[in-house]
Structure formats: structure tokens, C-alpha cells
Design a protein around this motif. Structure first.
Motif, PDB file in Angstrom:
ATOM      1  N   ALA A 249       0.827  -1.204   0.000  1.00  0.00           N
ATOM      2  CA  ALA A 249       0.000   0.000   0.000  1.00  0.00           C
ATOM      3  C   ALA A 249       0.864   1.258   0.000  1.00  0.00           C
ATOM      4  N   LYS A 250       2.122   1.105   0.331  1.00  0.00           N
ATOM      5  CA  LYS A 250       3.034   2.245   0.391  1.00  0.00           C
ATOM      6  C   LYS A 250       3.519   2.592  -1.011  1.00  0.00           C
ATOM      7  N   THR A 251       3.943   3.826  -1.184  1.00  0.00           N
ATOM      8  CA  THR A 251       4.366   4.274  -2.514  1.00  0.00           C
ATOM      9  C   THR A 251       5.560   3.497  -3.042  1.00  0.00           C
ATOM     10  N   GLN A 252       6.402   2.968  -2.179  1.00  0.00           N
ATOM     11  CA  GLN A 252       7.561   2.218  -2.662  1.00  0.00           C
ATOM     12  C   GLN A 252       7.248   0.738  -2.928  1.00  0.00           C
ATOM     13  N   GLY A 253       6.047   0.279  -2.578  1.00  0.00           N
ATOM     14  CA  GLY A 253       5.683  -1.112  -2.811  1.00  0.00           C
ATOM     15  C   GLY A 253       5.319  -1.370  -4.263  1.00  0.00           C
ATOM     16  N   ARG A 254       5.808  -2.480  -4.806  1.00  0.00           N
ATOM     17  CA  ARG A 254       5.515  -2.888  -6.183  1.00  0.00           C
ATOM     18  C   ARG A 254       5.115  -4.357  -6.164  1.00  0.00           C
ATOM     19  N   PHE A 255       4.061  -4.714  -6.921  1.00  0.00           N
ATOM     20  CA  PHE A 255       3.567  -6.086  -6.936  1.00  0.00           C
ATOM     21  C   PHE A 255       3.199  -6.442  -8.368  1.00  0.00           C
ATOM     22  N   TYR A 256       3.891  -7.419  -8.919  1.00  0.00           N
ATOM     23  CA  TYR A 256       3.666  -7.851 -10.297  1.00  0.00           C
ATOM     24  C   TYR A 256       3.108  -9.273 -10.300  1.00  0.00           C
ATOM     25  N   ILE A 257       2.235  -9.536 -11.269  1.00  0.00           N
ATOM     26  CA  ILE A 257       1.723 -10.892 -11.455  1.00  0.00           C
ATOM     27  C   ILE A 257       1.967 -11.329 -12.892  1.00  0.00           C
ATOM     28  N   ALA A 258       2.088 -12.640 -13.066  1.00  0.00           N
ATOM     29  CA  ALA A 258       2.203 -13.238 -14.397  1.00  0.00           C
ATOM     30  C   ALA A 258       0.955 -14.073 -14.632  1.00  0.00           C
ATOM     31  N   MET A 259       0.363 -13.873 -15.814  1.00  0.00           N
ATOM     32  CA  MET A 259      -0.860 -14.577 -16.184  1.00  0.00           C
ATOM     33  C   MET A 259      -0.620 -15.363 -17.473  1.00  0.00           C
ATOM     34  N   ASP A 260      -1.272 -16.517 -17.571  1.00  0.00           N
ATOM     35  CA  ASP A 260      -1.249 -17.311 -18.797  1.00  0.00           C
ATOM     36  C   ASP A 260      -2.673 -17.831 -19.010  1.00  0.00           C
ATOM     37  N   SER A 261      -3.271 -17.471 -20.121  1.00  0.00           N
ATOM     38  CA  SER A 261      -4.658 -17.865 -20.413  1.00  0.00           C
ATOM     39  C   SER A 261      -5.596 -17.508 -19.258  1.00  0.00           C
TER      40      SER A 261
ATOM     41  N   LEU B 299      -5.034 -17.292 -16.206  1.00  0.00           N
ATOM     42  CA  LEU B 299      -4.719 -17.964 -14.952  1.00  0.00           C
ATOM     43  C   LEU B 299      -3.465 -17.354 -14.354  1.00  0.00           C
ATOM     44  N   LEU B 300      -3.486 -17.115 -13.048  1.00  0.00           N
ATOM     45  CA  LEU B 300      -2.303 -16.624 -12.349  1.00  0.00           C
ATOM     46  C   LEU B 300      -1.259 -17.730 -12.315  1.00  0.00           C
ATOM     47  N   ILE B 301      -0.048 -17.421 -12.778  1.00  0.00           N
ATOM     48  CA  ILE B 301       1.016 -18.429 -12.746  1.00  0.00           C
ATOM     49  C   ILE B 301       2.207 -17.998 -11.897  1.00  0.00           C
ATOM     50  N   GLY B 302       2.245 -16.733 -11.483  1.00  0.00           N
ATOM     51  CA  GLY B 302       3.348 -16.294 -10.635  1.00  0.00           C
ATOM     52  C   GLY B 302       3.127 -14.889 -10.123  1.00  0.00           C
ATOM     53  N   LEU B 303       3.888 -14.566  -9.079  1.00  0.00           N
ATOM     54  CA  LEU B 303       3.849 -13.218  -8.526  1.00  0.00           C
ATOM     55  C   LEU B 303       5.219 -12.863  -7.967  1.00  0.00           C
ATOM     56  N   MET B 304       5.478 -11.574  -7.928  1.00  0.00           N
ATOM     57  CA  MET B 304       6.708 -11.072  -7.338  1.00  0.00           C
ATOM     58  C   MET B 304       6.411  -9.706  -6.748  1.00  0.00           C
TER      59      MET B 304
ATOM     60  N   VAL C 202       5.699 -19.034  -7.725  1.00  0.00           N
ATOM     61  CA  VAL C 202       5.248 -19.541  -9.016  1.00  0.00           C
ATOM     62  C   VAL C 202       4.350 -20.737  -8.721  1.00  0.00           C
ATOM     63  N   THR C 203       3.249 -20.838  -9.455  1.00  0.00           N
ATOM     64  CA  THR C 203       2.352 -21.970  -9.232  1.00  0.00           C
ATOM     65  C   THR C 203       3.075 -23.274  -9.541  1.00  0.00           C
ATOM     66  N   PRO C 204       2.757 -24.338  -8.802  1.00  0.00           N
ATOM     67  CA  PRO C 204       3.491 -25.601  -8.966  1.00  0.00           C
ATOM     68  C   PRO C 204       3.576 -26.108 -10.402  1.00  0.00           C
TER      69      PRO C 204
ATOM     70  N   LYS D  53      10.538 -20.396 -16.409  1.00  0.00           N
ATOM     71  CA  LYS D  53      11.088 -19.034 -16.469  1.00  0.00           C
ATOM     72  C   LYS D  53      10.073 -17.945 -16.123  1.00  0.00           C
ATOM     73  N   VAL D  54       9.086 -18.294 -15.314  1.00  0.00           N
ATOM     74  CA  VAL D  54       8.088 -17.311 -14.886  1.00  0.00           C
ATOM     75  C   VAL D  54       8.736 -16.275 -13.972  1.00  0.00           C
ATOM     76  N   ALA D  55       9.492 -16.731 -12.973  1.00  0.00           N
ATOM     77  CA  ALA D  55      10.155 -15.803 -12.054  1.00  0.00           C
ATOM     78  C   ALA D  55      11.146 -14.912 -12.807  1.00  0.00           C
ATOM     79  N   GLN D  56      11.861 -15.487 -13.742  1.00  0.00           N
ATOM     80  CA  GLN D  56      12.818 -14.705 -14.534  1.00  0.00           C
ATOM     81  C   GLN D  56      12.084 -13.628 -15.330  1.00  0.00           C
ATOM     82  N   ALA D  57      10.966 -13.984 -15.941  1.00  0.00           N
ATOM     83  CA  ALA D  57      10.191 -13.010 -16.717  1.00  0.00           C
ATOM     84  C   ALA D  57       9.661 -11.888 -15.823  1.00  0.00           C
ATOM     85  N   LEU D  58       9.180 -12.236 -14.631  1.00  0.00           N
ATOM     86  CA  LEU D  58       8.703 -11.227 -13.697  1.00  0.00           C
ATOM     87  C   LEU D  58       9.822 -10.277 -13.291  1.00  0.00           C
ATOM     88  N   LEU D  59      10.972 -10.829 -12.961  1.00  0.00           N
ATOM     89  CA  LEU D  59      12.102  -9.988 -12.552  1.00  0.00           C
ATOM     90  C   LEU D  59      12.601  -9.131 -13.708  1.00  0.00           C
TER      91      LEU D  59
END
Length: 145
Positions: free
Chosen positions: A43-55, A57-62, A79-81, A87-93
Motif C-alpha cells: 500500500a506504500k508508494t515504494q511497494g511494487r507487486f507484479y503478477i504473471a498470467m497465462d490464459s 490464470l495466475l502463474i506467478g507473482l513477485m 510460481v504456481t506448482p 522461467k516465470v520468475a525470470q520473466a517477472l524480474l
């Protein structure tokens, strides 16, 4: 794969798929704990939250904290099991580094995901072992222009 920034922290707790995946990172996850993290970090201005979606469906978050406009500190990564080693985490980063225009990324992972940081190219230093939290590491990555 589509990656997007979640700019409203309430979306983290309102979307069951995001809250459930974030909960996998917590000891005894409860709605209250997830809500506290969302408010305290994202909720703070310095907070960042990214998600990865495929079709759709949520497949990862960072989740990150952005410090001094040039550094990201990884707070949460999952990353979802069914999507491990895709390479979901790599793509998010990668996406966060470019989007946030940072030169340094830091993290304090444990043994469960240290292999990701090593393979990405982070400088990894082992911390003294702690009986309560287990093995932790200090990881740092300097973004090359």
C-alpha cells in the motif's frame, strides 16, 4: 505470458488466486496475515507487486520495495506448482527491472529458491545459520546497461 503491475494493494487481498499464491509463502497463512502484508508493504508508494498470467490464470507473482529510485528489494516471489522451471520468475524480474528502471536488485531468500537467484546471476552470500528461520542468503544483482 502477460505480466502486469497490481497498483492497488486491495486487489492482492480481493483476488483469491493472488491471496492464495501469496499465502504459500507464509507460515500458517490467514486472510489477516495476507491483508497485513498487502497493507504494510504494497500500500506504500515504494511497494511494487507484479503478477504473471497465462490464459487468464495466475502463474506467478513477485513483490518488491523500491528504494532510492534505483533499487528493488524482493519481498515475495512465488510460481504456481505447474509452472516451475518455465522461467516465470525470470520473466517477472526482467519485467520489473525494465519497468522500474533500477540498477540494483536485492533479496534475502532461503534454500527453497536460492537456485533461482544463482541462475539469474545474483551475487550470493550465505548468512550464518539461524535455528528459527533456517538458512538465509544475501543476494545482490547489478543491472548491466
Amino acid at each position: 505470458m502477460i505480466i502486469k503491475l497490481i497498483s492497488n494493494y486491495e486487489d492482492i487481498i480481493d483476488r483469491k488466486d493472488i491471496a492464495d499464491l501469496l499465502g504459500t509463502l507464509l507460515f500458517n497463512p490467514t486472510y489477516g496475515k495476507i491483508q497485513n502484508i498487502a497493507q504494510a508493504v504494497y500500500a506504500k508508494t515504494q511497494g511494487r507487486f507484479y503478477i504473471a498470467m497465462d490464459s487468464n490464470l495466475l502463474i506467478g507473482l513477485m513483490g518488491f520495495s523500491k528504494i532510492d529510485n534505483d533499487k528493488l528489494v524482493v519481498r515475495h516471489m512465488a510460481v504456481t506448482p505447474g509452472h516451475n522451471r518455465q522461467k516465470v520468475a525470470q520473466a517477472l524480474l526482467d519485467y520489473a527491472i525494465v519497468s522500474e528502471k533500477v540498477s540494483i536488485v536485492k533479496s534475502e531468500p532461503d534454500d527453497s529458491n536460492i537456485s533461482f537467484y544463482k541462475s539469474y546471476g545474483f551475487d550470493v552470500k550465505k548468512r550464518p545459520y539461524d535455528d528459527i528461520v533456517g538458512q538465509k542468503y544475501d543476494c545482490s544483482f547489478n543491472v548491466k546497461e
